[in-house]
Design an enzyme around this catalytic site. Structure first.
Site, short mmCIF file in Angstrom:
data_model
loop_
_atom_site.label_atom_id
_atom_site.label_comp_id
_atom_site.label_asym_id
_atom_site.label_seq_id
_atom_site.Cartn_x
_atom_site.Cartn_y
_atom_site.Cartn_z
CG ASP A 190 -2.16 0.81 1.07
OD1 ASP A 190 -2.05 2.03 0.82
OD2 ASP A 190 -3.26 0.24 1.17
CG ASN A 191 0.10 4.57 -2.60
OD1 ASN A 191 -0.97 4.38 -2.03
ND2 ASN A 191 0.19 5.17 -3.79
CE LYS A 205 -13.02 4.58 -0.77
NZ LYS A 205 -13.69 3.90 0.30
CB SER A 229 -17.57 -0.96 -8.81
OG SER A 229 -18.65 -0.16 -8.43
CB THR A 248 -20.15 1.78 -10.70
OG1 THR A 248 -20.54 3.04 -11.15
CG2 THR A 248 -18.76 1.50 -11.17
CE1 TYR A 285 -13.55 3.41 -8.37
CE2 TYR A 285 -15.92 3.20 -8.74
CZ TYR A 285 -14.75 2.74 -8.15
OH TYR A 285 -14.79 1.63 -7.36
CE LYS A 324 -12.54 -0.10 -9.23
NZ LYS A 324 -11.38 -0.72 -8.62
CG PHE A 345 -24.21 -4.62 -5.37
CD1 PHE A 345 -23.50 -5.69 -5.93
CD2 PHE A 345 -25.20 -4.03 -6.13
CE1 PHE A 345 -23.78 -6.15 -7.21
CE2 PHE A 345 -25.49 -4.49 -7.41
CZ PHE A 345 -24.79 -5.55 -7.95
CG ASN A 398 -19.39 6.63 -0.56
OD1 ASN A 398 -18.17 6.65 -0.56
ND2 ASN A 398 -20.08 6.40 -1.66
CG ASP A 457 -27.02 9.54 -6.90
OD1 ASP A 457 -25.88 9.11 -7.06
OD2 ASP A 457 -27.40 10.10 -5.85
P1 NAD Z 1 -9.76 2.51 0.10
O1 NAD Z 1 -9.38 3.81 -0.53
O2 NAD Z 1 -10.12 2.50 1.54
O3 NAD Z 1 -8.57 1.45 -0.13
C1 NAD Z 1 -7.73 1.47 -1.24
C2 NAD Z 1 -6.31 1.31 -0.74
O4 NAD Z 1 -5.42 1.29 -1.87
C3 NAD Z 1 -5.85 2.47 0.15
O5 NAD Z 1 -5.24 1.97 1.31
C4 NAD Z 1 -4.87 3.24 -0.73
O6 NAD Z 1 -3.87 3.88 0.05
C5 NAD Z 1 -4.32 2.14 -1.61
N1 NAD Z 1 -3.82 2.59 -2.93
C6 NAD Z 1 -4.48 3.32 -3.87
N2 NAD Z 1 -3.72 3.46 -4.95
C7 NAD Z 1 -2.55 2.79 -4.71
C8 NAD Z 1 -1.38 2.56 -5.46
N3 NAD Z 1 -1.23 3.05 -6.70
N4 NAD Z 1 -0.40 1.81 -4.91
C9 NAD Z 1 -0.53 1.29 -3.66
N5 NAD Z 1 -1.62 1.48 -2.90
C10 NAD Z 1 -2.63 2.22 -3.43
O7 NAD Z 1 -10.93 1.90 -0.79
P2 NAD Z 1 -11.88 0.66 -0.51
O8 NAD Z 1 -13.24 1.17 -0.23
O9 NAD Z 1 -11.24 -0.28 0.43
O10 NAD Z 1 -11.92 0.02 -1.96
C11 NAD Z 1 -11.03 -1.02 -2.35
C12 NAD Z 1 -11.27 -1.34 -3.81
O11 NAD Z 1 -12.63 -1.70 -3.99
C13 NAD Z 1 -11.02 -0.16 -4.75
O12 NAD Z 1 -10.43 -0.65 -5.93
C14 NAD Z 1 -12.40 0.37 -5.03
O13 NAD Z 1 -12.48 1.01 -6.27
C15 NAD Z 1 -13.22 -0.90 -5.01
N6 NAD Z 1 -14.63 -0.69 -4.68
C16 NAD Z 1 -14.97 0.01 -3.55
C17 NAD Z 1 -16.32 0.21 -3.25
C18 NAD Z 1 -16.72 1.02 -2.05
O14 NAD Z 1 -17.86 1.51 -2.03
N7 NAD Z 1 -15.90 1.19 -1.03
C19 NAD Z 1 -17.30 -0.31 -4.09
C20 NAD Z 1 -16.92 -1.04 -5.22
C21 NAD Z 1 -15.58 -1.22 -5.50
C1 WQD Z 2 -26.06 5.85 -1.63
C2 WQD Z 2 -27.43 6.51 -1.67
C3 WQD Z 2 -27.45 8.67 -2.72
C4 WQD Z 2 -24.96 10.68 0.27
C5 WQD Z 2 -21.00 4.82 -4.76
C6 WQD Z 2 -20.29 4.66 -6.07
C7 WQD Z 2 -20.20 3.21 -6.44
C8 WQD Z 2 -19.58 2.40 -5.30
C9 WQD Z 2 -20.26 2.66 -4.00
C10 WQD Z 2 -17.23 2.26 -5.67
C11 WQD Z 2 -27.75 7.20 -2.99
C12 WQD Z 2 -27.81 8.79 -1.25
C13 WQD Z 2 -25.69 9.75 -0.44
C14 WQD Z 2 -25.65 11.75 0.91
C15 WQD Z 2 -27.73 10.85 0.11
N1 WQD Z 2 -18.21 2.76 -5.10
N2 WQD Z 2 -27.04 9.83 -0.52
N3 WQD Z 2 -27.02 11.78 0.82
O1 WQD Z 2 -23.66 6.44 -5.10
O2 WQD Z 2 -24.75 4.22 -4.54
O3 WQD Z 2 -22.32 4.32 -4.89
O4 WQD Z 2 -20.31 4.07 -3.75
O5 WQD Z 2 -17.22 1.45 -6.55
O6 WQD Z 2 -19.45 3.13 -7.60
O7 WQD Z 2 -21.02 5.37 -7.07
O8 WQD Z 2 -23.24 5.32 -2.86
O9 WQD Z 2 -23.23 6.01 -0.50
O10 WQD Z 2 -22.79 7.75 -2.30
O11 WQD Z 2 -25.08 6.81 -2.03
O12 WQD Z 2 -28.96 10.94 0.06
O13 WQD Z 2 -25.05 12.66 1.55
O14 WQD Z 2 -27.46 7.56 -0.69
O15 WQD Z 2 -28.20 9.57 -3.49
O16 WQD Z 2 -29.13 7.03 -3.23
P1 WQD Z 2 -23.59 5.14 -4.44
P2 WQD Z 2 -23.50 6.51 -1.87
#
Ligand code: NAD
Ligand code: WQD
Length: 330
Positions: free
Chosen positions: A31-32, A84, A124, A126, A148, A152, A177, A198, A292
């Site tokens: 991790d960085n 993300k 994701s 998405t 973003y 993916k 999700f 979020n 959205d």
């Molecule tokens: P996060 O930001 O908490 O974790 C990502 C980690 O990767 C961090 O610790 C960051 O420091 C590290 N990182 C980023 N770029 C790097 C690089 N180039 N080299 C080394 N380390 C690096 O995010 P998360 O919520 O844990 O998400 C993890 C993965 O899941 C991501 O790829 C994200 O896109 C995907 N994802 C997240 C969600 C969500 O809602 N949290 C939903 C769908 C997919």
């Molecule tokens: C959830 C619901 C908002 C904030 C995102 C990314 C998706 C994935 C997960 C990475 C929606 C509503 C939100 C607020 C609100 N990430 N909301 N007030 O948009 O479903 O998904 O995170 O892959 O790619 O798009 O998640 O938590 O932002 O929103 O009413 O202050 O909450 O409109 O209906 P989302 P979210």
């Protein structure tokens, strides 16, 4: 197995590291800390009671990645490292394409060279864009409204083509999700920098008083109460989905939704948080947030049938554990 976890200090990665070690695997984290803190590593050790190797490195740096692969012998890799924030990706598309796509290219290349044949990728929901819910893995991917999401979809394509061309190399594309919640210890959880985008982290910060009021983005959607519907999944369930995915990964390209299959509206989630935690969360209804969609939830049956994995935790568990983490750490 010996498993390399990129982004293991992040939100989903840290929980997955705990679950992997609980299941008896050895891990190495890279991790960085671009979006995480080094203290998380100590907390992973505290929860699991186990140690692991760590590299502070950027996985878009081919020299660093090469060194990590040369010094170890991995059976598989889980690639979480990525940027993300959907809104930020619109402002800074090149940073997102560079970080998220180049990392996938470099890691896949290293896997082929060092014969690391299991690649699990954080995708994701998405990527489904505006398909009809529930989303199933066989649906055609629709363009997303932001860079973003495109990173993916492109990474999925790169890994799919690589696996097709290299029969020994197998990939699991995991479409998450909406992960919320935290480890029940309250030691690790979601800790975003600045004002959260979020819903769940925003709600938690309103509950502590760090933010004044939640804006509910729209109550005129075609949903039961008019607010947006999402498939919230407890991050510990999600972590266990990764253990199941890598343990079952043998061949080819495997795509799985990791969700509960159940939709919950914004107001249902906020009201569950208020009720379970017995704390007020002031909110007001505002206009829709651009980009959205009304509803997003999984058909989660494929992961259950093929991986033997399904979620165990409820919305009540999710809001309780999110709040437990927030109040212990803010
Ligand atoms: P996060 O930001 O908490 O974790 C990502 C980690 O990767 C961090 O610790 C960051 O420091 C590290 N990182 C980023 N770029 C790097 C690089 N180039 N080299 C080394 N380390 C690096 O995010 P998360 O919520 O844990 O998400 C993890 C993965 O899941 C991501 O790829 C994200 O896109 C995907 N994802 C997240 C969600 C969500 O809602 N949290 C939903 C769908 C997919
Ligand atoms: C959830 C619901 C908002 C904030 C995102 C990314 C998706 C994935 C997960 C990475 C929606 C509503 C939100 C607020 C609100 N990430 N909301 N007030 O948009 O479903 O998904 O995170 O892959 O790619 O798009 O998640 O938590 O932002 O929103 O009413 O202050 O909450 O409109 O209906 P989302 P979210």
């Amino acid at each position: 197995m010996n498993i390399l976890v990129t982004g293991g200090a992040g939100y989903i990665g840290s929980h997955t590291c705990v679950s992997l070690m609980e299941a008896g695997h050895n891990i190495t984290i890279v991790d960085n800390f671009i979006n995480s803190k080094k203290e998380v590593l100590d907390r992973i050790k505290e929860i699991s009671g186990k140690d692991f190797k760590f590299y502070k490195a950027d996985v878009t740096n081919e020299v660093s990645v090469e060194k990590i692969f040369a010094e170890n012998s991995f059976d598989g890799l889980i690639h979480f490292a990525g940027l993300k924030a959907v809104g930020e990706s619109v402002e800074k598309p090149l940073e997102y394409y560079y970080n998220n796509v180049v990392s996938t290219l470099i890691l896949a290349k290293a896997c082929l060279k060092y014969k690391v044949n299991k690649f699990v990728f954080s995708s994701s929901a998405t990527v489904y864009g505006e398909n009809q819910v529930p989303f199933t893995e066989t649906m055609e991917l629709l363009p997303t409204t932001n860079p973003y999401g495109e990173t993916k979809a492109i990474s999925e394509r790169i890994l799919t083509d690589t696996a097709k061309a290299n029969p020994d190399f197998s990939v699991s594309l995991l479409r998450y999700f909406n992960p919320i919640g935290a480890h029940e210890s309250g030691l690790i959880g979601e800790d975003p920098n600045g004002i959260p985008n979020n819903l769940m982290p925003f709600v938690s910060k309103v509950a502590t008083g760090q933010l004044e009021k939640l804006s509910v983005f729209g109550n005129d959607y075609d949903t039961p109460d008019g607010t947006g519907v999402r498939d919230y999944i407890h991050v510990v369930d999600l972590a266990e989905g990764h253990v199941a995915a890598i343990e079952n990964l043998d061949t080819g390209v495997n795509v799985f939704n990791l969700g509960t299959g159940k939709g919950t509206s914004v107001l249902e989630l906020v009201n569950a948080f208020i009720k379970i935690n017995d704390i007020d969360v002031p909110y007001e209804i505002k206009g829709r947030r651009p980009g959205d969609i009304a509803s997003c939830y999984a058909d989660a049956s494929k992961a259950e049938q093929e991986l033997g994995w399904k979620t165990k935790k409820t919305i009540e568990d999710m809001v309780r554990d999110s709040w437990n983490f927030e109040r212990k750490n803010y």
